[in-house]
Design a protein around this motif. Structure first.
Motif, short mmCIF file in Angstrom:
data_model
loop_
_atom_site.label_atom_id
_atom_site.label_comp_id
_atom_site.label_asym_id
_atom_site.label_seq_id
_atom_site.Cartn_x
_atom_site.Cartn_y
_atom_site.Cartn_z
N LYS A 29 26.82 9.62 90.17
CA LYS A 29 25.77 9.99 89.35
C LYS A 29 24.99 9.10 88.85
O LYS A 29 24.08 8.55 89.74
N ASP A 30 24.78 8.90 87.38
CA ASP A 30 23.95 7.71 87.07
C ASP A 30 24.42 6.48 87.73
O ASP A 30 23.80 5.57 88.19
N ILE A 31 25.91 6.17 87.81
CA ILE A 31 26.54 5.18 88.07
C ILE A 31 27.75 5.43 88.98
O ILE A 31 28.16 6.84 88.54
N PRO A 32 28.49 4.59 89.68
CA PRO A 32 29.43 5.18 90.40
C PRO A 32 30.77 5.13 89.63
O PRO A 32 30.72 4.35 88.61
N SER A 33 31.51 6.07 89.78
CA SER A 33 32.71 6.18 89.28
C SER A 33 33.95 6.79 90.10
O SER A 33 33.68 7.26 91.23
N ILE A 34 35.13 6.68 89.52
CA ILE A 34 36.03 7.06 90.46
C ILE A 34 37.11 7.95 89.69
O ILE A 34 37.54 7.55 88.75
N GLU A 35 37.43 9.39 89.69
CA GLU A 35 38.04 10.03 89.10
C GLU A 35 39.85 9.73 89.09
O GLU A 35 40.16 9.28 90.05
N GLN A 36 40.43 9.79 88.13
CA GLN A 36 41.89 9.26 87.88
C GLN A 36 42.79 9.80 89.00
O GLN A 36 43.47 9.18 89.64
N GLU A 37 42.37 11.36 89.33
CA GLU A 37 43.26 11.93 90.39
C GLU A 37 42.96 11.50 91.56
O GLU A 37 43.79 11.98 92.71
N LYS A 38 41.84 10.85 91.90
CA LYS A 38 41.69 10.39 93.14
C LYS A 38 41.98 8.83 93.47
O LYS A 38 41.76 8.39 94.86
N GLU A 39 42.41 8.34 92.63
CA GLU A 39 42.87 7.02 92.70
C GLU A 39 43.81 6.52 93.81
O GLU A 39 43.76 5.56 94.59
N GLU A 40 44.81 7.26 93.91
CA GLU A 40 45.70 7.04 94.75
C GLU A 40 45.45 7.15 96.24
O GLU A 40 46.27 6.62 97.02
N LEU A 41 44.21 7.85 96.64
CA LEU A 41 43.67 7.80 97.82
C LEU A 41 43.12 6.62 98.24
O LEU A 41 42.91 6.29 99.50
N CYS A 42 42.70 5.73 97.43
CA CYS A 42 42.15 4.55 97.62
C CYS A 42 43.02 3.59 98.62
O CYS A 42 44.14 3.40 98.35
N ILE A 43 42.41 2.96 99.65
CA ILE A 43 42.89 2.14 100.56
C ILE A 43 42.75 0.81 100.11
O ILE A 43 43.28 -0.35 100.99
N LYS A 44 42.24 0.44 99.16
CA LYS A 44 41.88 -1.01 98.95
C LYS A 44 41.40 -1.85 99.65
O LYS A 44 41.67 -3.07 99.98
N CYS A 45 40.43 -1.33 100.38
CA CYS A 45 39.59 -2.18 101.42
C CYS A 45 38.71 -3.10 100.52
O CYS A 45 38.07 -3.79 101.41
N GLN A 46 38.28 -2.70 99.43
CA GLN A 46 37.04 -3.45 98.70
C GLN A 46 35.88 -3.46 99.34
O GLN A 46 35.07 -4.13 98.93
N HIS A 47 35.82 -2.31 100.27
CA HIS A 47 34.25 -2.15 100.69
C HIS A 47 33.26 -1.98 99.55
O HIS A 47 32.17 -2.40 99.76
N CYS A 48 33.57 -1.16 98.59
CA CYS A 48 32.73 -0.87 97.61
C CYS A 48 32.27 -2.03 97.07
O CYS A 48 30.73 -2.30 96.70
N MET A 49 32.74 -3.05 96.64
CA MET A 49 32.58 -4.47 96.04
C MET A 49 31.80 -5.18 97.01
O MET A 49 30.92 -5.86 96.53
N ALA A 50 32.24 -5.18 98.29
CA ALA A 50 31.59 -6.18 99.20
C ALA A 50 29.95 -5.48 99.48
O ALA A 50 29.36 -6.37 99.74
N VAL A 51 29.76 -4.49 99.33
CA VAL A 51 28.54 -3.71 99.81
C VAL A 51 27.53 -3.83 98.75
O VAL A 51 26.48 -3.63 98.84
N CYS A 52 28.06 -4.02 97.47
CA CYS A 52 27.25 -3.98 96.54
C CYS A 52 25.99 -4.86 96.26
O CYS A 52 26.47 -6.11 96.31
N PRO A 53 24.77 -4.68 96.43
CA PRO A 53 23.86 -5.65 96.54
C PRO A 53 23.45 -6.59 95.42
O PRO A 53 22.92 -7.67 95.25
N THR A 54 23.77 -5.90 94.10
CA THR A 54 23.49 -6.64 92.92
C THR A 54 24.63 -7.29 92.06
O THR A 54 24.73 -7.73 91.12
N GLU A 55 26.10 -7.21 92.90
CA GLU A 55 27.05 -7.84 92.41
C GLU A 55 27.58 -7.22 90.98
O GLU A 55 27.91 -7.53 89.81
N ALA A 56 27.25 -5.78 90.94
CA ALA A 56 27.66 -5.05 89.87
C ALA A 56 28.90 -4.44 89.75
O ALA A 56 29.28 -3.65 88.64
N LEU A 57 29.70 -4.33 90.62
CA LEU A 57 30.92 -3.81 90.91
C LEU A 57 32.11 -4.75 91.38
O LEU A 57 31.97 -5.28 92.15
N SER A 58 33.28 -4.29 90.92
CA SER A 58 34.48 -5.01 90.95
C SER A 58 35.49 -3.91 90.98
O SER A 58 35.60 -2.82 90.35
#
Length: 275
Positions: A29-58
């Motif tokens: 939306k305005d900023i990225p987010s993950i709904e709590q009920e979707k968290e269990e689907l995460c495969i912990k690949c850290q792609h989201c953190m690795a691809v962020c061009p401005t080091e805004a996400l962890s």
């Protein structure tokens, strides 16, 4: 908890993290987010953190400052190709230890190898010194001998029993080739792709080892010995009972130098034509 954090001041709402998420759980939306009920689907690949061009996400409590920066420092393609072509299976080794620090560095880097479902569950079992390797080799041949004398070796693996006879008769070490080090890759049997995960991880290790002048040998004889002939060695090596051994690799400083590559018998390429 995924501990998914976004620095609002740094985030430029580019959407790369959401687009790159393999399971599509990041809402943009305005900023990225993950709904709590979707968290269990995460495969912990850290792609989201690795691809962020401005080091805004962890995520997962990771500190961005500890991530290696991708500066595009790729190995020279020609040199990489030459290393692959001149690589040889090493069956004669110097009786010298590789430093434990270097072994640990190689294994730590090899742990970055991809795994099915991003399970990251490959275990490296390593013998990192000559003395321990000699003890393990002697024990292995002794157990093979006992199994052979008891008639407990499957006929299709009778050649392994022949190898122990050669060891005791004239000291010929066909199974371990006098290598100072042994590496075994195993993974839980419940993993999505247990054998493939171990083979990829060992391939990473081999390339890294060869780049450091360390010789390697993919060794099915050790795998068969441990799995099918003298599986007491599994307990001695403390490999978990719920693990599957993918493969074993000998390594150490080569005692022989190959001045040139072999000449390939040709490449087999089939180009699929999809109409």
């Amino acid at each position: 908890m995924l501990d998914f954090k976004v620095n609002n001041e740094k985030c430029i709402s580019c959407g790369l993290c959401a687009n790159e998420c393999p399971v599509g759980i990041i809402d943009m939306k305005d900023i990225p987010s993950i709904e709590q009920e979707k968290e269990e689907l995460c495969i912990k690949c850290q792609h989201c953190m690795a691809v962020c061009p401005t080091e805004a996400l962890s995520i997962l409590g990771k500190n961005l400052e500890e991530s290696l920066k991708n500066k595009g420092n790729l190995p020279d393609p020609k040199a990489m190709g030459e290393m692959v072509k001149t690589r040889r299976s090493i069956r004669k080794y110097k009786q010298e230890n590789i430093s434990k620090e270097l072994i640990n560095e190689l294994l730590t880097t090899a742990s970055f190898a991809p795994t099915g479902g991003n399970s990251n569950s490959v275990q490296f079992t390593v013998i990192d010194n000559l003395e321990a390797m000699h003890k393990f080799r002697d024990l292995a041949y002794s157990l093979i001998k006992n199994q052979g004398e008891a008639g407990k070796i499957d006929e299709k693996l009778s050649f392994i029993n022949d190898f122990q006879k050669g060891w005791y008769q004239n000291g010929t070490d066909v199974i371990f080739r006098g290598a100072p080090h042994l590496l075994i890759a195993s993974v839980p049997k419940t993993a999505l792709s247990p054998e493939e995960d171990t083979l990829i991880a060992l391939s990473y290790f081999e390339l890294l080892a060869n780049a450091n002048g360390i010789g390697t040998l993919w060794n099915g004889l050790v795998k068969w010995t441990i799995n099918d002939v003298a599986n007491e060695l599994l307990e001695i090596l403390e490999i978990p009972s719920d693990h599957k051994i993918g493969y074993a690799m000998l390594f150490g400083k080569p005692a022989v130098k190959y001045p040139r590559a072999i000449q390939s018998e040709g490449v087999h390429i089939h180009t699929a034509k999809i109409d």
